[in-house]
Design a protein around this motif. Structure first.
Motif: not given
Lengths: 398, 83
Positions: A10, A35, A64, A71, A75, A178, A180-181, B17-18, B20, B38-41, B43-45, B48, B50, B59-60, B63
């Motif tokens: 990235s 990682t 994914w 999810y 929201r 990626l 979120f933006r 919050k993610e 709960k 996980d890799s999805v929540n 990203l939400f974190l 928020d 940002e 995004p990495l 990790y």
């Protein structure tokens, strides 16, 4: 330094020139756990082995995005359009559905002669209208593939032009790095594409099979497949038709602009080998993914069921065990074994079309390319998955 | 300028919050993976974060800095570099 620390997919510096890092990593190990939890595969033999293995499935990006959609709905964020489009990407679909769709497309694909004539005509038109100062990427490298796929689909080119950046957004979804933006922008792009292509599809007459869209509509009616899936299939073809090809064209032009001696030696018979070698050296698709459906051992590493594999095509193509002096452009070598179009059942359906476009465009551009000079630094997009150039600014002498 | 304590507390609130759960129940040296991100929540974190801090975050980075304490340290540095 640990192998996993050299892998910075990235990071813009890494993306601009990933090859020295690829070499360092591959020299220390052909496969490692990143990682991010996925296994990154770097060597030619292992990447090809995975692409050829029917137990290594595609589709993990769809899973994914579907998870993301779940999810996000908590929201009140909507990723429905994104999900619909990525679900129709042939590269994310496994057999038997993949086999059926692929054969439908192959049966109705335009012939080589038709594509060559089309590419020649469009390249001539584009070259004839070049201004004195311009960005090669938007004026040629994106324009030709976009107009080609619009012609093949019967989709209006002026509308295609409006979606130039939307395609890049969507195709980047195939990559795992990626923000979120990025995803919010992808969703906006997905909604715009869905809207345009739905309106277009409504006007397609399946009884007059003048283009690929009409043939697809006819086939979907006869097979009883869902019509909204035909719309997203057209969107996939539109995106797949120009995003990676434009990168190939950019790289061909950039190499010749930076090497005027080579430009002087280029003749028509050497073009296919040149294009193939550019594909090997600068694979537009740098990474692709698979998921294991059974336990396996790869390069001595034990992989449990459900492991995500990140296949680094860009590194495989420069593996010195397979290509001697791999960083050198050598049009006399047998570069056809590169993995830039994939390998096995997902081998790129548009590979011939992409190469025809590059060859026809170069035939027109090579005689005048010596008049162009670079006027500034090359600007890259900040994603590794589809490694693409954003700006190659040039000016014309005299 | 935000102190690292404030960043830590914000990160914990957003993770809570993610997932709960209560922010206090989140261990600062437990890996995000073990906490249940996980890799999805994650990203939400990051999304928020940002937005709240007006930052661009790789995004990495989650990790590379896989615990609340190491990640908060990373974000604090990022904030001071951005000023």
């Amino acid at each position: 330094m640990k192998t996993s620390e050299l892998w910075k997919p990235s990071n813009l510096d890494f993306i601009q020139n990933p090859y020295p890092s690829y070499h360092k990593i591959r020299e220390s190990t052909p496969i490692f756990k990143a990682t991010t939890g996925d296994y990154v595969v770097m060597s030619y033999d292992l990447v090809r082995q995975v692409l050829h293995d029917p137990s290594c499935l595609t589709g993990s990006r769809v899973e994914w995005v579907n998870k993301l959609q779940g999810y996000a709905s908590n929201r009140n964020i909507d990723f429905d359009a994104t999900s619909a489009i990525i679900s129709s990407m042939l590269i994310q679909i496994n057999p038997p559905d993949h086999t059926e769709l692929r054969s439908l497309l192959a049966k109705n694909w335009p012939t080589k002669d038709l594509l060559s004539a089309m590419a020649q005509q469009l390249s001539t038109d584009i070259a004839g209208k070049l201004p004195k100062q311009f960005n090669l990427v938007t004026a040629i490298a994106k324009k030709l593939p976009m107009q080609m796929i619009c012609h093949v689909l019967g989709f209006p080119s002026d509308q295609g032009e409006r979606h130039l950046n939307d395609g890049l957004r969507l195709v980047q979804l195939l990559g795992p790095y990626l923000s979120f933006r990025d995803l919010l922008q992808t969703q906006k792009a997905a909604e715009r594409l869905l809207d345009s292509f739905q309106n277009f599809y409504d006007t397609v007459d399946p009884n007059k099979p003048a283009n690929l869209s009409a043939k697809i509509k006819q086939a979907y009616r006869n097979n009883g497949r869902k019509q909204d899936e035909a719309v997203t299939l057209l969107i996939f073809l539109f995106i797949a038709g120009f995003e990676t090809t434009s990168t190939l064209l950019s790289q061909c032009l950039l190499l010749l602009l930076n090497n005027k001696a080579l430009l002087g030696k280029m003749d028509q018979p050497s073009l296919p080998a040149f294009v193939s070698e550019v594909l090997r050296l600068h694979s537009p698709v740098q990474i692709t993914g698979r998921k294991t459906s059974q336990e396996m051992v790869l390069g001595g590493v034990h992989l449990p069921v459900g492991s995500i594999l990140t296949l680094c095509v860009g590194a495989a193509n420069r593996d010195p065990k397979h290509f001697k002096n791999p960083d050198a452009l050598d049009i006399s070598r047998d570069s056809k074994q590169h993995l830039s179009f994939g390998y096995g059942i997902h081998h790129c359906l548009g590979s011939q079309m992409a190469q025809i476009e590059a060859i026809e465009m170069l035939k027109i551009m090579i005689p005048i390319l010596g008049q162009f000079n670079l006027t500034g630094p090359i600007k890259w997009e900040n994603k590794l998955t589809i490694r693409s150039v954003r700006e190659i600014n040039v000016t014309r002498n005299g | 300028m935000k102190h690292q304590d404030e960043v830590t507390s914000l990160v914990k609130t957003l993770i809570a919050k993610e997932l709960k759960v209560a922010p206090d129940s989140i261990g600062e040296d437990v890996s995000f993976h073990d906490l249940g991100l996980d890799s999805v929540n994650s990203l939400f974190l990051l999304g928020d974060l940002e937005q709240k801090l007006n930052l661009d975050i790789d995004p990495l980075s989650l990790y590379d800095n896989p615990t609340v304490s190491s990640f908060s340290n990373f974000i604090s540095t990022l904030i001071s570099e951005n000023i």
